[in-house]
Design a protein around this motif. Sequence first.
Motif, PDB file in Angstrom:
ATOM      1  N   PRO A   4       0.712  -1.061  -0.127  1.00 15.38           N
ATOM      2  CA  PRO A   4       0.014  -0.108   0.070  1.00 15.38           C
ATOM      3  C   PRO A   4       0.903   1.232  -0.137  1.00 15.38           C
ATOM      4  N   GLY A   6       1.026   5.590   0.020  1.00 18.20           N
ATOM      5  CA  GLY A   6      -0.018   6.867   0.266  1.00 18.20           C
ATOM      6  C   GLY A   6      -0.947   6.890   1.315  1.00 18.20           C
ATOM      7  N   THR A   8      -1.453   6.874   5.195  1.00 18.72           N
ATOM      8  CA  THR A   8      -0.647   7.173   6.372  1.00 18.72           C
ATOM      9  C   THR A   8      -1.614   6.756   7.682  1.00 18.72           C
ATOM     10  N   PRO A  12      -3.351  -1.190   6.108  1.00 15.11           N
ATOM     11  CA  PRO A  12      -3.170  -1.347   4.638  1.00 15.11           C
ATOM     12  C   PRO A  12      -3.845  -2.724   4.319  1.00 15.11           C
ATOM     13  N   SER A  96       4.998  -0.144   5.991  1.00 15.66           N
ATOM     14  CA  SER A  96       4.345   1.354   5.690  1.00 15.66           C
ATOM     15  C   SER A  96       4.731   2.108   7.121  1.00 15.66           C
ATOM     16  N   ARG A  97       4.763   3.399   6.748  1.00 17.22           N
ATOM     17  CA  ARG A  97       5.121   4.520   7.754  1.00 17.22           C
ATOM     18  C   ARG A  97       3.835   5.080   8.138  1.00 17.22           C
ATOM     19  N   HIS A  98       3.596   5.505   9.578  1.00 17.47           N
ATOM     20  CA  HIS A  98       2.568   5.933  10.025  1.00 17.47           C
ATOM     21  C   HIS A  98       2.770   7.496  10.290  1.00 17.47           C
ATOM     22  N   SER A  99       2.133   8.400  10.297  1.00 18.41           N
ATOM     23  CA  SER A  99       2.197   9.652  10.614  1.00 18.41           C
ATOM     24  C   SER A  99       2.450   9.617  12.351  1.00 18.41           C
ATOM     25  N   MET A 100       3.067  10.378  12.797  1.00 15.56           N
ATOM     26  CA  MET A 100       3.391  10.379  14.505  1.00 15.56           C
ATOM     27  C   MET A 100       2.344  11.542  14.768  1.00 15.56           C
ATOM     28  N   VAL A 101       1.831  12.275  13.903  1.00 19.06           N
ATOM     29  CA  VAL A 101       0.825  13.124  14.448  1.00 19.06           C
ATOM     30  C   VAL A 101      -0.573  12.676  14.749  1.00 19.06           C
TER      31      VAL A 101
END
Lengths: 316, 549
Positions: A4, A6, A8, A12, A96-101
């Motif tokens: 996946p 795009g 965040t 996925p 995948s990388r997830h936003s830390m916000v």
Amino acid sequence: MSGPTGDTHGEPTPVTVRLDADQFKVAAANPRQMERTVAATFLLGLAGFVGFGAAYWVNASNAWLGVSLGAGFVGLGFGMVAWGKYLMPRGPFSESRHSMVPTKAEKARIISDFSSRGKVVVERRGFLVKILGAAGAVFGVVAMFPLIRSLGPLPKHFSEATHWHKDSYLVNVNGERVHKDDLEYGGVLTVFPEGDVGGALSQTTLVRQLPPKGEVNIVTAPGRETWSPLGYMAFSRVCTHAGCPVALYQELTHQLLCPCHQSLFDIGPGAAAQPVFGPAPRPLPQLPLYIDAQGYLRAQAPFDQPVGPSFWWRRD
Amino acid sequence: MIDGLYDWIDDRLNISGGGRKMVNKIFPDHWSFMIGEIALYSFVVLLATGVFLTLYFVPSSTDVVYHGPYIPLDGVHMSEAYLSTINLSFSVRCGLLMRQMHHWAANIFIGAIVVHMCRVFFTGGFRRPRELNWIIGINMLIFAIFNGFLGYSLPDDLVSGTGIRISYSILESLPLVGPYLANLLFGGAFPGNALIPRFFIIHVLILPALIAGLLGAHLTLLVRQKHTQFKGPGATEHNVVGAPMWPTFMAKTQGFLFLIAGITALLGAAVQINPIWLYGPYKPYLATYAVQPDWYMGWLDGALRVMPHWQTVIGGRVIIPNVFWPAVVLPGVTFTVLMMWPFIEQKITGDRADHQLLERPRDRPKRTALGAAVLSFYFVLFGASATDVLANYLNVSLNIVLTTFQVLVFVVPLATYPVALRICREFQATPGAGKTKRHNIVIRSADGGYSTVPTEARPGDTLRELEPVALDASIYLPALVGSPSYEPVDRAGIGARAAAGGTYEAVSVDDEAEGAEGDQGLAAATTGAEGGGRARSRVFRIPRNYRGG
């Protein structure tokens, strides 16, 4: 095949991957050969550790110990890196990388939880918080007392820190009193007050220079007419820059040189031991000398100022 | 047995749930990401060898007389600290190796931190969201430098003792509180008697604990925020592309730990470091020529030397001593600006967005040029710590050398900035500069001309072109265990090429060949074909930025 992209947030969508895909194959062109290479380096490592044990047992030299230990580790390390690089799934892989916000909702929830309970605890009983804070602050201050009172003495008047007194004998490193016949012209000697041989602050450089024609003493500054009998001059050996011993004497130029940061002090007639080069900001303090009836060198008085580097509120 | 143990722990802590994430955690592949690992593993070596040293080192300044196997010091008065270090070097089995490994590891540790910091700086790795980890890293650097200096001081030899004397003067130079602080830390006027035991406990407990704590935080943040990566096939702002923790990264990084330990051991075996028995015990009234601290203190020593002899005096009282500027203000400003840099840059560029992809230094010419200029400033200071040695070596007067450095310290950074800027812009303007390339074959033809052709693709070259497999979002068919998939992917291709006689192996130095035309020679050399022209050709193979596998 593709992961996946795009996205965040959120999970996925799973993708099916065949394990015979190229990504799961190894990178080595010839795995058998690479296996043998790795095995060989592992064996080298094993041999290295055996060698280290033997070297330790027989108390072999540092070189044997280090080379065998090094061979052991390098053998294992090289083999493992080669194993990982050539004999494991070559990839590339991804995650995948997830936003830390955090989301607004997440933020709002924790803030409401915190403040709703906080109101009860802190705001309703504010006086408890104040007392607690006061006690903590007082402890913070009191906890510093042992540090200040016990770690070391508070600085004294610094000129008293040397052991030079009126009439102190000059002694050499072995504690022997210095006689007026001990030094030739151009000679130099490290001296201390009797009773403080090796003292870090009392250390003094005794230099004997040929006085100018027709004179007995050397006058380095006005007011120091009697300080250098028979050409004997004594200067604090502690550099006024960073405190190193001003250990080198250049006879031809009448200069003392500090080997640490190359401050150069002129101790010729009239020069007052002023720094002429390098970072030292002040002249070296001079010790007034006299020669007693037996011919021994003694101090007329202690140094007229603190020795060593500058510090806060020191008189300049 | 192991299964049972795993189940037992898992049933109590649920490792399986979050554990899979760690097992699948992706580490991007780039040589520059290895530098931080060098620092990490030399810290491990430091702890291991340091524990050994504490078993034998006696942190005491009590005066004792040496009698032992090292004859030149027999009967000499020295501190117990110095004596126990001499014993470690000559009488304790393996002691010298551990001492030298410890010292080497310390130098490598700090060096690796500095290079790692430069890597993060020049690639923009400090940008949001990683400002915190940058600050943690800078603090580790500060603690590492302090601890290096303390460890270097503990043996109480003549060289390090001089260093301690200078550090006392530096502490004393602080306005208002300096004399008090110096007296409290040293337990009185220099040298004091508390110095060595206190330095010891700071060196072996307090600072290592701080470094270890920060290291834990550094790595925790790394895992939480995931690693940065360079742009590349499949690498985006929203994923991490590389090798998984298990098994590939584990194998490589574990191997790397061993390599660091091994190289440190080899250095300890072969390259002498800090031979304190040659320096002799510390006596406050002795000094040696060419005293230099360990390299990471060199810039401070250089700053002490090039600083002019100014001090601030008001009303006949010293307010700011001379050494305060180079030894307190300079490092203070250095580390403060370093720590604040992510925010300073945000202020300048206005860029406050999250960044997961790294930048190549050339793509940020101004940052790169600024970094290079600042680095050059510290390099000049480092050089200035050897003014006396240089003057001696070059046979010129000390005055000339010092004045030169006082000029260079301003001129070199000013000159470095435009040069670095220009290099970056040239790189940017050169398409493909620095990209991964295959080997090139340089061919000299019979008539003396040169030409280059790339070699054919090697097995590793195709690797990068594959699409990444998303480990965290994949269902595997068939199951990994027992899969016959661990086969070389390119074996057939290699074989086929070899059979065709067209691989790079066939291209070899062909001095014996005789005859004719350059063009034919080129053709023969590149294809390796039989027959054709028998040119007198010479073939070189030049790896240019080759990065396969």
